[in-house]
Scaffold this motif. Sequence first.
Motif, PDB file in Angstrom:
ATOM      1  N   THR A  94       0.824  -1.199   0.000  1.00 49.09           N
ATOM      2  CA  THR A  94       0.000   0.000   0.000  1.00 49.09           C
ATOM      3  C   THR A  94       0.864   1.256   0.000  1.00 49.09           C
ATOM      4  OG1 THR A  94      -1.714  -1.179   1.229  1.00 49.09           O
ATOM      5  CG2 THR A  94      -1.825   1.223   1.234  1.00 49.09           C
ATOM      6  N   PRO A  95       0.668   2.145  -0.973  1.00 48.99           N
ATOM      7  CA  PRO A  95       1.400   3.413  -0.965  1.00 48.99           C
ATOM      8  C   PRO A  95       1.041   4.252   0.265  1.00 48.99           C
ATOM      9  CG  PRO A  95       0.406   3.008  -3.119  1.00 48.99           C
ATOM     10  CD  PRO A  95      -0.161   1.986  -2.173  1.00 48.99           C
ATOM     11  N   SER A  96       1.962   5.057   0.682  1.00 48.36           N
ATOM     12  CA  SER A  96       1.770   5.926   1.842  1.00 48.36           C
ATOM     13  C   SER A  96       0.519   6.785   1.666  1.00 48.36           C
ATOM     14  CB  SER A  96       2.998   6.822   2.023  1.00 48.36           C
ATOM     15  OG  SER A  96       2.814   7.677   3.117  1.00 48.36           O
ATOM     16  N   GLY A  97      -0.259   6.878   2.726  1.00 52.42           N
ATOM     17  CA  GLY A  97      -1.446   7.712   2.718  1.00 52.42           C
ATOM     18  C   GLY A  97      -2.697   7.045   2.172  1.00 52.42           C
ATOM     19  N   GLN A  98      -2.595   5.799   1.726  1.00 48.96           N
ATOM     20  CA  GLN A  98      -3.760   5.095   1.207  1.00 48.96           C
ATOM     21  C   GLN A  98      -4.164   3.986   2.165  1.00 48.96           C
ATOM     22  OE1 GLN A  98      -3.768   4.070  -2.939  1.00 48.96           O
ATOM     23  NE2 GLN A  98      -2.325   5.712  -3.434  1.00 48.96           N
ATOM     24  N   LYS A  99      -5.372   3.458   1.976  1.00 55.85           N
ATOM     25  CA  LYS A  99      -5.884   2.393   2.843  1.00 55.85           C
ATOM     26  C   LYS A  99      -6.247   1.172   2.012  1.00 55.85           C
ATOM     27  CE  LYS A  99      -8.418   3.679   6.489  1.00 55.85           C
ATOM     28  NZ  LYS A  99      -9.420   4.276   7.349  1.00 55.85           N
TER      29      LYS A  99
END
Length: 112
Positions: A94-99
Amino acid sequence: MRYCFALDLKEDPELVTRYEELHRQVWPEVIRHIRDQGVLDMEIYRLGTRLLMVMETDDAIYDAARMATAAQNNPVVQRWETLMWQFQAPTPWTPSGQKWMAMSRIFDLAQQ
């Protein structure tokens, strides 16, 4: 259309239990938001700390970007998401800032 998403939970049995309890009675405003965006059905499954969400949508209404914007502009949905993040953890992919991350379908029995 059917979408599948993945997300993890924090490795804490008490948090996992509480997360499941909260999902037995999701806030009505959150349910309304989901339905208003063209989501016809949504299920979440758990194996250990890995979650799988299956979402069925009305393609005439559903638009992921519009749903995200509507969520950002809804204070109740934002409170729910802040609460949920106490239990959730990003997957290793998961990329940073995503859920929730969209999963890729790799098999379809109907196409065999």
